[in-house]
Design a protein around this motif. Structure first.
Motif, mmCIF file in Angstrom:
data_model
loop_
_atom_site.group_PDB
_atom_site.id
_atom_site.type_symbol
_atom_site.label_atom_id
_atom_site.label_comp_id
_atom_site.label_asym_id
_atom_site.label_seq_id
_atom_site.Cartn_x
_atom_site.Cartn_y
_atom_site.Cartn_z
ATOM 1 N N MET A 1 0.870 -1.176 0.000
ATOM 2 C CA MET A 1 0.000 0.000 0.000
ATOM 3 C C MET A 1 0.903 1.220 0.000
ATOM 4 S SD MET A 1 -2.920 -1.164 2.679
ATOM 5 C CE MET A 1 -1.939 -2.362 3.565
ATOM 6 N N SER B 1 1.050 5.461 -0.416
ATOM 7 C CA SER B 1 0.385 6.758 -0.444
ATOM 8 C C SER B 1 1.455 7.797 -0.740
ATOM 9 C CB SER B 1 -0.253 7.011 0.924
ATOM 10 O OG SER B 1 -0.642 8.352 1.029
ATOM 11 N N GLU C 1 -3.154 7.211 -3.815
ATOM 12 C CA GLU C 1 -2.957 5.958 -3.090
ATOM 13 C C GLU C 1 -3.133 4.795 -4.035
ATOM 14 O OE1 GLU C 1 -4.993 5.249 0.556
ATOM 15 O OE2 GLU C 1 -4.621 7.272 1.295
ATOM 16 N N ILE D 1 -2.690 0.267 -4.284
ATOM 17 C CA ILE D 1 -2.432 -1.028 -3.652
ATOM 18 C C ILE D 1 -1.970 -1.961 -4.762
ATOM 19 C CG2 ILE D 1 -3.431 -2.993 -2.436
ATOM 20 C CD1 ILE D 1 -5.400 -1.040 -1.142
#
Length: 131
Positions: A11, A13, A22, A24
């Motif tokens: 993850m 950001s 952001e 994933i």
């Protein structure tokens, strides 16, 4: 793939001059007592991140290329390439913070990218967990 690499979820950001993003991704991670190596794919690029000895190294290959070394309190020289044009970039690192366990790495990087007279304030938060 090295035997010591494990699949992981990443993850990330990022904030560039206050604008956030952001993502994933699936990736691969290698964790040591005081170091971590991470590889993941972005849309059009492969990104490698190494963290050790209070520093982070970021290498990106793909739609644009980048090589950065981040060391807390230091300004280091890196490389950036866009559309086949390659140039130098300075990275002024404010802080490299991270925690590494046997299952995950979490990192928080604050730095400025200095390209010519342009300055971009960057913040990167990352969590990569085995699994």
């Amino acid at each position: 793939r090295k035997e010591s690499m494990h699949s992981c979820q990443v993850m990330i950001s990022t904030k560039a001059d206050g604008k956030g993003n952001e993502i994933i991704r699936e990736g691969e991670i290698e964790l040591f007592l005081r170091a971590a190596n991470l590889v993941y794919c972005e849309e059009n690029a492969l990104v490698r991140l190494s963290i050790h000895d209070d520093m982070a190294e970021i290498v990106r290959e793909g739609d644009y290329t980048m090589e950065l070394v981040l060391q807390s309190g230091k300004t280091t020289k890196g490389k950036i390439g866009i559309n086949g044009n390659h140039g130098d970039v300075l990275t002024k690192t404010h802080s490299v913070e991270y925690k590494i366990t046997e299952d995950y790495v979490v990192a928080h990087l604050f730095y400025d990218l200095l390209i010519g007279t342009e300055k971009q304030k960057m913040e990167l938060r990352l969590l990569a967990k085995k699994g």
